[in-house]
Design an enzyme around this catalytic site. Structure first.
Site, PDB file in Angstrom:
ATOM      1  N   GLY A 111       0.787  -1.235   0.000  1.00  0.00           N
ATOM      2  CA  GLY A 111       0.000   0.000   0.000  1.00  0.00           C
ATOM      3  C   GLY A 111       0.808   1.269   0.000  1.00  0.00           C
TER       4      GLY A 111
ATOM      5  N   GLU B 209       4.083  -7.018   1.623  1.00  0.00           N
ATOM      6  CA  GLU B 209       3.423  -7.382   0.356  1.00  0.00           C
ATOM      7  C   GLU B 209       3.333  -6.206  -0.608  1.00  0.00           C
ATOM      8  OE1 GLU B 209      -0.505  -8.500   1.568  1.00  0.00           O
ATOM      9  OE2 GLU B 209       0.168 -10.278   2.634  1.00  0.00           O
TER      10      GLU B 209
ATOM     11  N   GLY C 278       3.090  -4.120  -3.934  1.00  0.00           N
ATOM     12  CA  GLY C 278       2.733  -4.330  -5.333  1.00  0.00           C
ATOM     13  C   GLY C 278       3.253  -3.132  -6.123  1.00  0.00           C
ATOM     14  N   ARG C 279       2.502  -2.036  -6.018  1.00  0.00           N
ATOM     15  CA  ARG C 279       2.835  -0.819  -6.771  1.00  0.00           C
ATOM     16  C   ARG C 279       4.297  -0.407  -6.625  1.00  0.00           C
ATOM     17  NH1 ARG C 279      -1.117   2.674  -7.846  1.00  0.00           N
ATOM     18  NH2 ARG C 279      -2.202   1.790  -6.062  1.00  0.00           N
TER      19      ARG C 279
ATOM     20  N   ARG D  29      -6.701   3.630 -14.764  1.00  0.00           N
ATOM     21  CA  ARG D  29      -6.569   4.332 -13.474  1.00  0.00           C
ATOM     22  C   ARG D  29      -7.012   5.800 -13.487  1.00  0.00           C
ATOM     23  NH1 ARG D  29      -2.547   5.022 -10.763  1.00  0.00           N
ATOM     24  NH2 ARG D  29      -3.480   4.297  -8.838  1.00  0.00           N
TER      25      ARG D  29
ATOM     26  N   CYS E  57     -15.423   5.141 -27.033  1.00  0.00           N
ATOM     27  CA  CYS E  57     -16.611   5.989 -27.173  1.00  0.00           C
ATOM     28  C   CYS E  57     -17.215   6.236 -25.799  1.00  0.00           C
ATOM     29  CB  CYS E  57     -17.591   5.342 -28.131  1.00  0.00           C
ATOM     30  SG  CYS E  57     -17.543   3.556 -28.083  1.00  0.00           S
ATOM     31  N   GLU E  58     -16.428   6.815 -24.918  1.00  0.00           N
ATOM     32  CA  GLU E  58     -16.876   7.198 -23.581  1.00  0.00           C
ATOM     33  C   GLU E  58     -16.228   8.539 -23.238  1.00  0.00           C
ATOM     34  OE1 GLU E  58     -17.567   4.700 -20.457  1.00  0.00           O
ATOM     35  OE2 GLU E  58     -17.645   2.839 -21.619  1.00  0.00           O
TER      36      GLU E  58
ATOM     37  N   TYR F  79      -0.746  -1.837 -12.068  1.00  0.00           N
ATOM     38  CA  TYR F  79      -2.177  -1.696 -12.334  1.00  0.00           C
ATOM     39  C   TYR F  79      -2.446  -0.980 -13.662  1.00  0.00           C
ATOM     40  CZ  TYR F  79      -1.940  -2.803  -7.362  1.00  0.00           C
ATOM     41  OH  TYR F  79      -1.648  -3.383  -6.158  1.00  0.00           O
TER      42      TYR F  79
HETATM   43  N1  LLP Z   1      -1.637  -6.795  -0.101  1.00  0.00           N
HETATM   44  C1  LLP Z   1      -2.972  -6.853  -0.214  1.00  0.00           C
HETATM   45  C2  LLP Z   1      -3.720  -7.694   0.710  1.00  0.00           C
HETATM   46  C3  LLP Z   1      -3.615  -6.103  -1.210  1.00  0.00           C
HETATM   47  O1  LLP Z   1      -4.939  -6.150  -1.310  1.00  0.00           O
HETATM   48  C4  LLP Z   1      -2.872  -5.286  -2.075  1.00  0.00           C
HETATM   49  C5  LLP Z   1      -3.516  -4.490  -3.117  1.00  0.00           C
HETATM   50  C6  LLP Z   1      -1.478  -5.265  -1.912  1.00  0.00           C
HETATM   51  C7  LLP Z   1      -0.880  -6.036  -0.921  1.00  0.00           C
HETATM   52  C8  LLP Z   1      -0.581  -4.415  -2.777  1.00  0.00           C
HETATM   53  O2  LLP Z   1      -0.876  -3.060  -2.626  1.00  0.00           O
HETATM   54  P1  LLP Z   1       0.093  -1.961  -3.298  1.00  0.00           P
HETATM   55  O3  LLP Z   1       1.437  -2.080  -2.609  1.00  0.00           O
HETATM   56  O4  LLP Z   1       0.168  -2.260  -4.727  1.00  0.00           O
HETATM   57  O5  LLP Z   1      -0.592  -0.671  -3.035  1.00  0.00           O
HETATM   58  N2  LLP Z   1      -6.135  -1.136  -8.782  1.00  0.00           N
HETATM   59  C9  LLP Z   1      -5.692  -0.186  -7.789  1.00  0.00           C
HETATM   60  C10 LLP Z   1      -4.910  -0.823  -6.678  1.00  0.00           C
HETATM   61  C11 LLP Z   1      -5.672  -1.907  -5.939  1.00  0.00           C
HETATM   62  C12 LLP Z   1      -4.839  -2.587  -4.899  1.00  0.00           C
HETATM   63  C13 LLP Z   1      -5.523  -3.783  -4.338  1.00  0.00           C
HETATM   64  N3  LLP Z   1      -4.795  -4.466  -3.312  1.00  0.00           N
HETATM   65  C14 LLP Z   1      -4.875   0.904  -8.505  1.00  0.00           C
HETATM   66  O6  LLP Z   1      -4.811   0.917  -9.718  1.00  0.00           O
HETATM   67  O7  LLP Z   1      -4.362   1.792  -7.840  1.00  0.00           O
END
Ligand code: LLP
Length: 384
Positions: free
Chosen positions: A214, A242, A244-245, A280, A309-310, A338
């Site tokens: 997050g 964990e 992601g981004r 996004r 077309c939006e 994402y």
């Molecule tokens: N752990 C859990 C339990 C999660 O649900 C998520 C993301 C992460 C880790 C990784 O989070 P990050 O480090 O990437 O923020 N589609 C959205 C983001 C949705 C994230 C969902 N869960 C976007 O485009 O910003």
């Protein structure tokens, strides 16, 4: 993103646009920053951010595990050779397939509600996801730890779920918390970890504290890491994270070509990518940096509009650009997370190709195609 403009032009020429490109050096650098901040914490990459197998293999090779939230993500983790030790099975509404695949692989489950204790395969390893009931600094759709969010058990329920896991013969490793995504203010993590730490008196020591991901790209990573480590040590626990981004966003760029311009009530630079390639901006009002890859001409202010077309199909608003000309390239930055992952085939648009940049990489080539562009036939292949 440090890919030279000349290389970006080459890639667009070779692979066509819209095109996602990733800078291998920046991927490696992001992981190094995480490791520098979080020390010995185990890293489970949240592959929802970008599940491309080449990126997963690279992370797997660097010792990173995976957080998975669907049968497909579990299949990807298995395909790149991750062992159960390196796999987390997460999700608020897991399917039978996820329980059985997770059990077969020997993965760790993140329990999201008390009823799951009875659904886990026998003798599972499990963490209990806690919802700390906090408002956080991000878009509403990206907040997961607020009161009334569908995720996790309450602070009051958590010790009971840990005990229920033990009673059922599982290994209750510890607690999990993930308060949302793209969180700007590190103090939100301080507050969340603080609430978890208050459970220490009831839970006793734990083997693992999983502090989730997050982290906003500009958030104070060192500060978040310090707080996470302090919370883990309060439980005598090993720290897991964990991201992601954070691991992939900056490495990725969406390359799109100018189709033309239009001045009506608005001033539009029309491009060949839009909501189907990068959702996004439309879904969260997300701001992605836009860099024109051409010089000269008078500068104006443009909305960057896609082919769908939006009316909401805008990649950015009010961007200052030299006069756009048909065929010129725009680079949309911070698109590695994402971006491709949320691209869709709406309008029977083929999802874009993806290429990895590594100067003088394998075989001496700078670019490797890591996903070919879909064809319309790929898009309708499952239809009867
Ligand atoms: N752990 C859990 C339990 C999660 O649900 C998520 C993301 C992460 C880790 C990784 O989070 P990050 O480090 O990437 O923020 N589609 C959205 C983001 C949705 C994230 C969902 N869960 C976007 O485009 O910003």
């Amino acid at each position: 993103m440090t890919i030279p403009a000349s290389a970006l032009h080459d890639a667009a020429e070779r692979f066509g646009t819209p095109l996602y490109v990733y800078d291998a050096a920046e991927l490696d650098a992001a992981l190094a920053r995480v490791r520098a901040a979080f020390g010995t914490a185990r890293v489970y990459y949240a592959m929802k951010a970008n599940p491309n197998l080449t990126l997963l293999r690279r992370l797997h090779g660097a010792g990173v595990g995976f957080e998975c939230v669907s049968p497909g993500e579990l299949a990807r983790a298995e395909a790149v050779g991750a062992s159960g030790e390196r796999i987390l099975v997460n999700g608020p509404a897991k399917s039978e397939t996820e329980y059985s695949a997770g059990g077969r692989l020997g993965a760790t489950f993140i329990v999201d509600r008390a009823e799951e204790v009875a659904l886990l395969p026998p003798h599972s390893r499990a963490l209990v996801r806690v919802n700390p009931a906090l408002a956080v600094s991000t878009h509403d759709h990206l907040a997961t730890g607020a009161v009334g969010s569908k995720f996790g058990v309450t602070l009051a329920q958590a010790p009971r779920v840990l005990a229920a896991l033990r009673d059922a013969g599982h290994t209750a490793l510890g607690l999990h918390v993930h308060i949302g995504s793209a969180i700007r203010d590190a103090h939100d993590f301080t507050a969340a970890f603080g609430r978890l730490t208050e459970l220490r008196a009831q839970t006793g020591p734990l083997a693992v504290l999983d502090a989730g991901g997050g982290w906003g790209l500009d958030a104070d990573l060192g500060g978040i890491a310090r707080e996470a480590r302090a919370a883990a040590s309060a439980f005598g626990a090993a720290l897991w994270v964990e991201p992601g981004r954070y691991l992939v966003a900056r490495a990725g760029t969406l390359l799109t070509r100018v189709v033309g311009t239009k001045r009506t009530g608005g001033t539009f630079c029309l491009v060949d990518a839009g909501m189907t390639e990068l959702l996004r901006p439309m879904l969260y009002g997300a701001l992605h940096p836009v860099t024109p890859l051409w010089d000269g001409g008078e500068t104006g202010v443009w909305d960057i509009a896609g082919p769908a077309c939006e009316s909401g199909d805008l990649l950015a608003r009010g961007v200052s650009l030299p006069q756009p000309r048909r065929g010129e390239l725009l680079a949309i930055g911070e698109a590695g997370a994402y971006g491709a992952a949320m691209s869709s085939t709406y309008l029977t648009r083929s999802r874009p190709a993806e290429a990895l940049y590594q100067a003088g990489g394998e075989n001496g080539a700078d670019w490797t195609l890591i996903r070919r562009r879909e064809t319309p036939q790929d898009v309708w292949a499952a239809e009867t």
